[in-house]
Scaffold this active site. Sequence first.
Site, PDB file in Angstrom:
ATOM      1  N   LYS A 100     -11.622  -4.313  -1.750  1.00  0.00           N
ATOM      2  CA  LYS A 100     -10.800  -3.634  -0.664  1.00  0.00           C
ATOM      3  C   LYS A 100      -9.364  -3.604  -1.481  1.00  0.00           C
ATOM      4  CE  LYS A 100      -8.541  -3.712   3.868  1.00  0.00           C
ATOM      5  NZ  LYS A 100      -7.903  -4.367   4.712  1.00  0.00           N
ATOM      6  N   TYR A 123     -10.239  -8.779  -1.540  1.00  0.00           N
ATOM      7  CA  TYR A 123      -8.971  -8.089  -1.229  1.00  0.00           C
ATOM      8  C   TYR A 123      -7.969  -8.112  -1.726  1.00  0.00           C
ATOM      9  CZ  TYR A 123      -6.162  -6.335   2.963  1.00  0.00           C
ATOM     10  OH  TYR A 123      -5.334  -5.910   3.770  1.00  0.00           O
TER      11      TYR A 123
END
Length: 303
Positions: free
Chosen positions: A170, A142
């Site tokens: 992400k 992330y």
Amino acid sequence: MSDSRANVPALGTLLTAMVTPFTKDGDVDYKQAAELASKLVDDGCDGLVVTGTTGETSTLTDEENLGMFRAVKDAVGGRAAIIAGTGTNDTAHSVHLSQEAAKLGIDGLLLVTPYYNKPSQAGIRAHFETVASATDVPVMLYDIPGRSSVQIAPDTMIRLAEHPNIVAVKDAKADFAAATRVMAQTDLAFYSGDDGLTLEWMALGAVGLVGVTTHVATRRFRELVDAVNANDLGTARKINFELEPVIRATMTRVQGAVAAKQILKWQGVLPNSYVRLPLVEPDADEINTIREDLAEAGMDFTV
């Protein structure tokens, strides 16, 4: 998690970063979480991120995090990929949470860049590799420098892609040039980490979205992702324009978890919109602005 559909990544294409419901006494409401997870999957999500940023993981205990993983897996495991938010700014703590989550049989781990510490790129790489090596569970990195204060540099991400357990990203950095380089040189599956850039990300090569607005417009986002994957750009653009005020309401007026819970309460999905300090519920002016945004999309909650 197995998926019989061709070209669909194991972690899914439409993932909601779930809110964590609370009772009036401030406890985690696991029953409500299970019901929300079931609704999201019924409406089109093929993956759920549990106790990420939107799940208020920063103010949950380890027991509450694990309880959420268990509740959501029990509710929809086998119907959607369950990705556990186990990343922290403490490598040893992240390893512990990841190993405990793995024991529950979750399908993936979401590991955020260590925040506040401001590690070097060498430190970032060592952190992720240490946590990824602690289990056999697939890892989604992330990258969100707006919260972590440091980015995952392209060279670092390319090296991290060599780890067999690191399979996805992400991206909430929106550096399309950097992402293009990483996509060209690795097999990492990219996910939009910005609801309002889903179409742009997928046009670049991302496989889908990890979203917050997907709580309140799940089916429309499912149609958007499917339209892009079907190379129907005209339909995707139309849906993208229609979603703009909903995204604006959910992502730009107050913190995402705060807005999502408020809208879910208006929709009758959650019984309340409680959040934990330091988050607070919207004030009257914020409520009115959110309602005005939603009204543009035909979602009228003024009554």
